[in-house]
Each structure stands twice: as structure tokens, then as C-alpha cells.
Design an enzyme around this catalytic site. Structure first.
Site, PDB file in Angstrom:
ATOM      1  N   ARG A 180       0.832  -1.221   0.000  1.00  0.00           N
ATOM      2  CA  ARG A 180       0.000   0.000   0.000  1.00  0.00           C
ATOM      3  C   ARG A 180       0.859   1.261   0.000  1.00  0.00           C
ATOM      4  NH1 ARG A 180      -0.834  -1.745   5.848  1.00  0.00           N
ATOM      5  NH2 ARG A 180      -2.525  -3.146   5.293  1.00  0.00           N
ATOM      6  N   ARG A 253       5.509 -28.184   4.570  1.00  0.00           N
ATOM      7  CA  ARG A 253       6.733 -27.565   5.044  1.00  0.00           C
ATOM      8  C   ARG A 253       6.765 -27.670   6.565  1.00  0.00           C
ATOM      9  NH1 ARG A 253      11.792 -27.090   3.757  1.00  0.00           N
ATOM     10  NH2 ARG A 253      12.745 -25.092   4.299  1.00  0.00           N
ATOM     11  N   ARG A 284      12.074 -15.870  11.600  1.00  0.00           N
ATOM     12  CA  ARG A 284      11.497 -14.821  12.455  1.00  0.00           C
ATOM     13  C   ARG A 284      11.964 -15.025  13.886  1.00  0.00           C
ATOM     14  NH1 ARG A 284       5.296 -15.315  10.012  1.00  0.00           N
ATOM     15  NH2 ARG A 284       5.444 -17.536  10.305  1.00  0.00           N
ATOM     16  N   GLU A 304      12.185 -19.115  14.782  1.00  0.00           N
ATOM     17  CA  GLU A 304      11.411 -20.043  13.938  1.00  0.00           C
ATOM     18  C   GLU A 304      12.286 -20.491  12.759  1.00  0.00           C
ATOM     19  OE1 GLU A 304       7.382 -18.587  13.327  1.00  0.00           O
ATOM     20  OE2 GLU A 304       7.374 -19.451  11.329  1.00  0.00           O
ATOM     21  N   TYR A 352      -3.969 -23.398   2.794  1.00  0.00           N
ATOM     22  CA  TYR A 352      -3.210 -22.427   3.589  1.00  0.00           C
ATOM     23  C   TYR A 352      -4.209 -21.575   4.375  1.00  0.00           C
ATOM     24  CZ  TYR A 352       0.904 -19.289   4.200  1.00  0.00           C
ATOM     25  OH  TYR A 352       1.947 -18.544   4.689  1.00  0.00           O
ATOM     26  N   ASP A 354      -5.922 -19.476   7.374  1.00  0.00           N
ATOM     27  CA  ASP A 354      -5.702 -18.739   8.614  1.00  0.00           C
ATOM     28  C   ASP A 354      -6.737 -19.236   9.611  1.00  0.00           C
ATOM     29  OD1 ASP A 354      -3.484 -17.103   8.014  1.00  0.00           O
ATOM     30  OD2 ASP A 354      -4.755 -15.835   6.764  1.00  0.00           O
TER      31      ASP A 354
HETATM   32  P1  FAD Z   1      -4.564 -27.737  13.525  1.00  0.00           P
HETATM   33  O1  FAD Z   1      -4.399 -26.624  14.489  1.00  0.00           O
HETATM   34  O2  FAD Z   1      -3.351 -28.234  12.790  1.00  0.00           O
HETATM   35  O3  FAD Z   1      -5.253 -28.961  14.304  1.00  0.00           O
HETATM   36  C1  FAD Z   1      -5.219 -30.279  13.825  1.00  0.00           C
HETATM   37  C2  FAD Z   1      -5.124 -31.178  15.061  1.00  0.00           C
HETATM   38  O4  FAD Z   1      -5.283 -32.544  14.638  1.00  0.00           O
HETATM   39  C3  FAD Z   1      -3.795 -31.083  15.765  1.00  0.00           C
HETATM   40  O5  FAD Z   1      -3.990 -30.791  17.145  1.00  0.00           O
HETATM   41  C4  FAD Z   1      -3.165 -32.458  15.576  1.00  0.00           C
HETATM   42  O6  FAD Z   1      -2.386 -32.877  16.673  1.00  0.00           O
HETATM   43  C5  FAD Z   1      -4.409 -33.325  15.410  1.00  0.00           C
HETATM   44  N1  FAD Z   1      -4.173 -34.570  14.664  1.00  0.00           N
HETATM   45  C6  FAD Z   1      -3.666 -34.711  13.415  1.00  0.00           C
HETATM   46  N2  FAD Z   1      -3.607 -35.995  13.066  1.00  0.00           N
HETATM   47  C7  FAD Z   1      -4.103 -36.710  14.106  1.00  0.00           C
HETATM   48  C8  FAD Z   1      -4.283 -38.097  14.367  1.00  0.00           C
HETATM   49  N3  FAD Z   1      -3.948 -39.031  13.456  1.00  0.00           N
HETATM   50  N4  FAD Z   1      -4.795 -38.490  15.564  1.00  0.00           N
HETATM   51  C9  FAD Z   1      -5.128 -37.553  16.502  1.00  0.00           C
HETATM   52  N5  FAD Z   1      -4.960 -36.226  16.317  1.00  0.00           N
HETATM   53  C10 FAD Z   1      -4.461 -35.815  15.139  1.00  0.00           C
HETATM   54  N6  FAD Z   1      -3.465 -18.119  11.385  1.00  0.00           N
HETATM   55  C11 FAD Z   1      -3.914 -16.857  11.630  1.00  0.00           C
HETATM   56  O7  FAD Z   1      -5.103 -16.576  11.474  1.00  0.00           O
HETATM   57  N7  FAD Z   1      -3.053 -15.895  12.093  1.00  0.00           N
HETATM   58  C12 FAD Z   1      -1.731 -16.123  12.322  1.00  0.00           C
HETATM   59  O8  FAD Z   1      -0.999 -15.230  12.747  1.00  0.00           O
HETATM   60  C13 FAD Z   1      -1.239 -17.444  12.051  1.00  0.00           C
HETATM   61  N8  FAD Z   1       0.050 -17.740  12.230  1.00  0.00           N
HETATM   62  C14 FAD Z   1       0.512 -19.004  11.986  1.00  0.00           C
HETATM   63  C15 FAD Z   1       1.861 -19.281  12.204  1.00  0.00           C
HETATM   64  C16 FAD Z   1       2.349 -20.559  11.975  1.00  0.00           C
HETATM   65  C17 FAD Z   1       3.797 -20.844  12.189  1.00  0.00           C
HETATM   66  C18 FAD Z   1       1.471 -21.578  11.512  1.00  0.00           C
HETATM   67  C19 FAD Z   1       1.987 -22.962  11.237  1.00  0.00           C
HETATM   68  C20 FAD Z   1       0.132 -21.309  11.297  1.00  0.00           C
HETATM   69  C21 FAD Z   1      -0.373 -20.021  11.524  1.00  0.00           C
HETATM   70  N9  FAD Z   1      -1.716 -19.711  11.345  1.00  0.00           N
HETATM   71  C22 FAD Z   1      -2.165 -18.435  11.583  1.00  0.00           C
HETATM   72  C23 FAD Z   1      -2.676 -20.720  10.861  1.00  0.00           C
HETATM   73  C24 FAD Z   1      -3.433 -21.393  12.020  1.00  0.00           C
HETATM   74  O9  FAD Z   1      -2.527 -22.068  12.851  1.00  0.00           O
HETATM   75  C25 FAD Z   1      -4.445 -22.374  11.422  1.00  0.00           C
HETATM   76  O10 FAD Z   1      -5.301 -21.774  10.505  1.00  0.00           O
HETATM   77  C26 FAD Z   1      -5.357 -23.055  12.473  1.00  0.00           C
HETATM   78  O11 FAD Z   1      -4.755 -23.210  13.715  1.00  0.00           O
HETATM   79  C27 FAD Z   1      -5.768 -24.380  11.881  1.00  0.00           C
HETATM   80  O12 FAD Z   1      -6.627 -25.095  12.747  1.00  0.00           O
HETATM   81  P2  FAD Z   1      -7.001 -26.586  12.324  1.00  0.00           P
HETATM   82  O13 FAD Z   1      -7.938 -27.097  13.344  1.00  0.00           O
HETATM   83  O14 FAD Z   1      -7.435 -26.564  10.905  1.00  0.00           O
HETATM   84  O15 FAD Z   1      -5.619 -27.374  12.356  1.00  0.00           O
HETATM   85  N1  UDP Z   2       7.128 -13.164   2.659  1.00  0.00           N
HETATM   86  C1  UDP Z   2       8.360 -12.678   2.288  1.00  0.00           C
HETATM   87  N2  UDP Z   2       8.999 -11.803   3.102  1.00  0.00           N
HETATM   88  C2  UDP Z   2       8.469 -11.384   4.276  1.00  0.00           C
HETATM   89  C3  UDP Z   2       7.201 -11.871   4.655  1.00  0.00           C
HETATM   90  C4  UDP Z   2       6.560 -12.778   3.829  1.00  0.00           C
HETATM   91  O1  UDP Z   2       8.871 -13.044   1.232  1.00  0.00           O
HETATM   92  O2  UDP Z   2       9.109 -10.585   4.982  1.00  0.00           O
HETATM   93  C5  UDP Z   2       6.460 -14.146   1.759  1.00  0.00           C
HETATM   94  C6  UDP Z   2       6.888 -15.591   2.071  1.00  0.00           C
HETATM   95  O3  UDP Z   2       6.887 -16.321   0.870  1.00  0.00           O
HETATM   96  C7  UDP Z   2       5.787 -16.061   2.984  1.00  0.00           C
HETATM   97  C8  UDP Z   2       4.568 -15.384   2.355  1.00  0.00           C
HETATM   98  O4  UDP Z   2       5.057 -14.103   1.920  1.00  0.00           O
HETATM   99  O5  UDP Z   2       5.691 -17.463   2.998  1.00  0.00           O
HETATM  100  C9  UDP Z   2       3.374 -15.203   3.258  1.00  0.00           C
HETATM  101  O6  UDP Z   2       3.775 -14.467   4.387  1.00  0.00           O
HETATM  102  P1  UDP Z   2       3.006 -14.586   5.765  1.00  0.00           P
HETATM  103  O7  UDP Z   2       3.635 -13.616   6.711  1.00  0.00           O
HETATM  104  O8  UDP Z   2       1.554 -14.485   5.513  1.00  0.00           O
HETATM  105  O9  UDP Z   2       3.379 -16.072   6.212  1.00  0.00           O
HETATM  106  P2  UDP Z   2       2.960 -16.952   7.494  1.00  0.00           P
HETATM  107  O10 UDP Z   2       2.771 -16.003   8.646  1.00  0.00           O
HETATM  108  O11 UDP Z   2       1.724 -17.696   7.091  1.00  0.00           O
HETATM  109  O12 UDP Z   2       4.146 -17.843   7.663  1.00  0.00           O
END
Ligand code: FAD
Ligand code: UDP
Length: 373
Positions: A180, A253, A284, A304, A352, A354
Site C-alpha cells: 500500500r 513444510r 522470524r 522459527e 493455507y 488462517d
Molecule cells: P490444527 O491446528 O493443525 O489442528 C489439527 C489437530 O489434529 C492437531 O492438534 C493435531 O495434533 C491433530 N491430529 C492430526 N492428526 C491426528 C491423528 N492421526 N490423531 C489424533 N490427532 C491428530 N493463522 C492466523 O489466522 N493468524 C496467524 O498469525 C497465524 N500464524 C501461523 C503461524 C504458523 C507458524 C502456523 C503454522 C500457522 C499459523 N496460522 C495463523 C494458521 C493457524 O494455525 C491455522 O489456521 C489453524 O490453527 C488451523 O486449525 P485446524 O484445526 O485446521 O488445524
Molecule cells: N514473505 C516474504 N517476506 C516477508 C514476509 C513474507 O517473502 O518478509 C512471503 C513468504 O513467501 C511467505 C509469504 O510471503 O511465505 C506469506 O507471508 P506470511 O507472513 O503471511 O506467512 P505466514 O505467517 O503464514 O508464515
């Protein structure tokens, strides 16, 4: 429906998808059993309290949404604070504001006004303007942001995060990050945003109140037994693992988190700092207290590290490229043959998502299944 089974729904996974569906099913008088292979509920939103600081054990989580229904729903369990995510990017000794905005352009090019920034950007991305449909993340980023931004903030970070070249990644991934021409460091464009006051566990605890949960229980180790307990199954783990990898392995990943308690009040002055250069092995550093405006005397930070997903780790990010999409569609098609089985959430739907997407998807399934309006 035969009456012999003790539960209406077996829900595999206590993350947001499973917990939201369980809550909505309970409201309709359905009996649910949840199982999770981890030792706690909440999936990836789980926090551990260390020295009175809520530590996001699976990476920084900030709730953001433009879906009013989702926002009101989560607020009925816990109040949210007014935290606005404003990460910084560290590149070769300098800090820049994210997402890409006038503060970033000012620091990078010395421009002060939107007109100056737009002119600079036209020079930067001019030769990529002819790309009509970007075929991959690199083309998308160059078309949108031009060369300086791509080579400073995106290419090295992206290739470190995903362990593959930016030309092998789908374009949509970079469109997650706002771009932006105002001096606005809010990382999200959504209308609603915040962190639950008291931490994310309060949300999970509210959703799962009075619902039976068995932890440290891997459904796939004892599938037949668990299926015999309920009329229907909701599976929120990896869809390819459910089907014994029949059509091949989906790629995810992985991540590795290193948590450190430090005996100082403030380590980095901000919740999230990205490390955009390739030579730094982590992507991060999170300083957790800043999500809740903490004033504790000490701090906890988390580095991370991205890496390959291995069996003893968690599958954090689906890799939604063409090859994996083809495989996923085969599993999705196969799932349709089982009327008493549903796949949901980030792993079950291989998307992917949120947090708000997982909540929304669980609400959609509940509407279909449970006669919600
Ligand atoms: P999950 O939270 O993955 O839950 C699935 C569950 O199933 C887990 O507890 C697992 O243990 C269980 N499970 C899997 N297989 C089995 C099995 N065979 N038997 C028993 N249990 C099992 N979203 C945002 O909105 N904002 C953010 O800032 C944000 N940051 C993130 C940062 C990271 C590093 C990551 C990885 C994700 C982030 N997300 C964020 C995304 C967010 O984590 C997910 O959208 C949300 O938590 C997904 O919920 P879920 O129930 O779909 O999956
Ligand atoms: N990204 C990047 N540089 C940054 C932040 C993000 O290149 O400083 C790219 C990277 O490919 C990342 C994607 O944008 O996977 C999405 O970023 P986001 O912060 O949404 O990732 P998440 O929090 O889901 O890991």
C-alpha cells in the site's frame, strides 16, 4: 441411524476446526468425542504460560478476519485486545517496516510521498508489467513490487521458508502480504484483529467445555476401534495419511521452534521481527509478551527455523503447488465415497488456512450437517 454407538461424532483433532465443530454439534444436542495425538488441546494455537507470558508454542498467532459472523462467534468465548500486527524486516543490518508501505519505501529509497514512491516503483517493475497471469511467486512479486523489494525482502526469505525456488511456488502466497501507499504498518487488511485477552487457550477451553477429549491418542493407530464408537467421523489431520498415502505423499513444510527465556525486560521492542536474508537460518524471532502488551520483568523469545517435514514433527504448511494439488484432488474425490466421513481444517482440506478460515469452514460444515440457519 442405528442407536448402538455411544457418540454421534468422533472428531480427530482438537485444533480450531475440530473444536468449533464440536461446540456447534453440542449446541444441537449431539454427543462428541475428540481425540488428539498431542498432549494438549488447541492444535497450533496452543500457548504455554512461562513466567506469566503466553508463549505461542507453534509460532506467532494473530487473529484477523473480515467475517463478522466469525468475529462475533470467537468474541462470545473470549474478549480480544487491540493488538495490531506490525512486523519488522531485518536485512543486512537495517530494519524496515512491513507490510510493504510508505515507511518501507521511505527507508529503502528515501521517497517521502506516494507520488514519489509510485514513480520509483514504475521504474522498478516496468519491465514486468507485460506479465498478464503470473505463473509463479517470483513473477507475481516482480510484477507487484519490482526488483529492489523482491531481492531485499522476498526472494531469500521465501526460498528459506519454503525450501524451494520462488519459481516453483504458487503466486497466491505473496498476495497474502499487503502492499500500500500509505504510512500504515498494519500487516493485515482485515476489519477485525486482536489477541484473546488471557491467551488463545481461553478460546479452546471455552469451545471444548464439557466435551470429552482424549489426549496423547493417535486415531490412525486404532482407527477401527474409534470408528466403532461413533456414527460419523470428522478428520482434521493429513488427508493423505488417512488414506495410507494411496495416491502418494502430499508435501508439507516443517518448522522447528527454539524458545529462550531471557533475563531482560525487552529483547527486540516488537512482537515479530523477520530475518529476510538467507544467511540467517531462522525466518522470524517472536517476542511473546508484546502480543499482550506485557510488562513482566523478563522475556521469552522464539526463533522459527523452517525445515523439511518429518514424521516426528508437525506438518505446518501445505505446499499448494500444481503437483500436490493434483494429488490432493484425488484424495478429495475419494473422500466423497464415504458419506459418514468429513475432512476439515488446514490439513484435512490441504489449504493455507488462517484461523478465521478454519472457524468459517467448521461453521459451514455444521450448517450443512446440523441444520443451522
Ligand atoms: P490444527 O491446528 O493443525 O489442528 C489439527 C489437530 O489434529 C492437531 O492438534 C493435531 O495434533 C491433530 N491430529 C492430526 N492428526 C491426528 C491423528 N492421526 N490423531 C489424533 N490427532 C491428530 N493463522 C492466523 O489466522 N493468524 C496467524 O498469525 C497465524 N500464524 C501461523 C503461524 C504458523 C507458524 C502456523 C503454522 C500457522 C499459523 N496460522 C495463523 C494458521 C493457524 O494455525 C491455522 O489456521 C489453524 O490453527 C488451523 O486449525 P485446524 O484445526 O485446521 O488445524
Ligand atoms: N514473505 C516474504 N517476506 C516477508 C514476509 C513474507 O517473502 O518478509 C512471503 C513468504 O513467501 C511467505 C509469504 O510471503 O511465505 C506469506 O507471508 P506470511 O507472513 O503471511 O506467512 P505466514 O505467517 O503464514 O508464515
Amino acid at each position: 441411524m442405528p442407536k448402538s454407538k455411544p457418540y454421534d461424532y468422533l472428531i480427530v483433532g482438537t485444533g480450531l476446526f475440530g473444536s468449533v465443530f464440536a461446540y456447534l454439534a453440542k449446541q444441537k444436542g449431539k454427543k462428541c468425542l475428540l481425540v488428539d495425538k498431542r498432549s494438549h488441546t488447541g492444535g497450533n494455537i496452543y500457548c504455554e504460560n512461562i513466567n506469566s507470558i503466553n508463549v505461542h508454542k507453534y509460532g506467532a498467532h494473530i487473529f484477523h478476519t473480515s467475517n463478522k459472523e466469525v468475529w462475533h462467534f470467537v468474541n462470545s468465548f473470549v474478549e480480544f485486545n487491540n493488538y495490531i500486527n506490525s512486523p519488522l524486516a531485518y536485512y543486512k543490518g537495517k530494519l524496515y517496516n512491513l507490510p510493504f508501505n510508505m515507511n518501507t519505501f521511505n527507508r529503502l529509497w528515501g521517497v517521502n510521498t506516494p507520488a514519489e514512491a509510485k514513480q520509483k516503483l514504475e521504474e522498478q517493475r516496468g519491465k514486468y508489467a507485460t506479465i498478464k497471469e503470473p505463473a509463479n511467486l517470483e513473477e507475481q512479486a516482480l510484477k507487484l513490487c519490482g526488483e529492489d523489494i523482491y531481492y531485499t525482502f522476498i526472494k531469500e526469505y521465501t526460498e528459506k521458508q519454503w525450501g524451494r525456488s520462488a519459481i516453483e511456488l504458487p503466486a497466491f502466497i505473496i498476495r497474502r502480504v499487503p502492499f500500500r501507499f500509505t504510512y500504515n504498518n498494519n500487516y493485515f487488511n482485515d476489519i477485525y484483529q486482536g489477541i484473546p485477552i488471557g491467551g488463545f487457550n481461553r478460546l479452546t477451553e471455552g469451545l471444548l467445555e464439557d466435551i470429552e477429549v482424549r489426549l496423547n491418542t493417535n486415531y490412525l493407530d486404532n482407527k477401527e476401534y474409534f470408528d466403532s464408537l461413533a456414527h460419523k467421523t470428522i478428520f482434521t489431520g493429513c488427508i493423505d495419511e488417512y488414506f495410507g498415502l494411496e495416491y502418494g505423499k502430499l508435501e508439507y513444510r516443517g518448522l522447528h521452534f527454539e524458545h529462550e527465556q531471557i533475563d531482560i525486560e525487552d529483547f527486540q521492542g516488537n512482537a515479530v521481527v523477520n530475518y529476510n536474508e538467507r544467511s540467517v537460518p531462522y525466518t522470524r524471532i517472536i517476542e511473546h509478551k508484546h502480543f499482550e502488551f506485557g510488562t513482566q520483568p523478563t522475556t521469552v523469545v522464539t526463533r522459527e527455523y523452517p525445515g523439511e517435514y518429518a514424521k516426528n514433527n508437525e506438518p505446518y504448511y501445505p505446499v499448494n503447488d500444481n503437483r500436490n494439488t493434483v494429488i490432493y484432488n484425488k484424495y478429495k474425490e475419494k473422500a466423497l465415497q464415504y458419506p459418514h466421513l468429513y475432512f476439515g481444517g488446514r490439513l484435512g482440506q490441504y489449504a493455507y488456512f488462517d484461523m478465521d478460515d478454519s472457524v468459517e469452514q467448521a461453521m459451514l460444515l455444521a450448517k450443512k450437517e446440523l441444520d443451522y440457519e
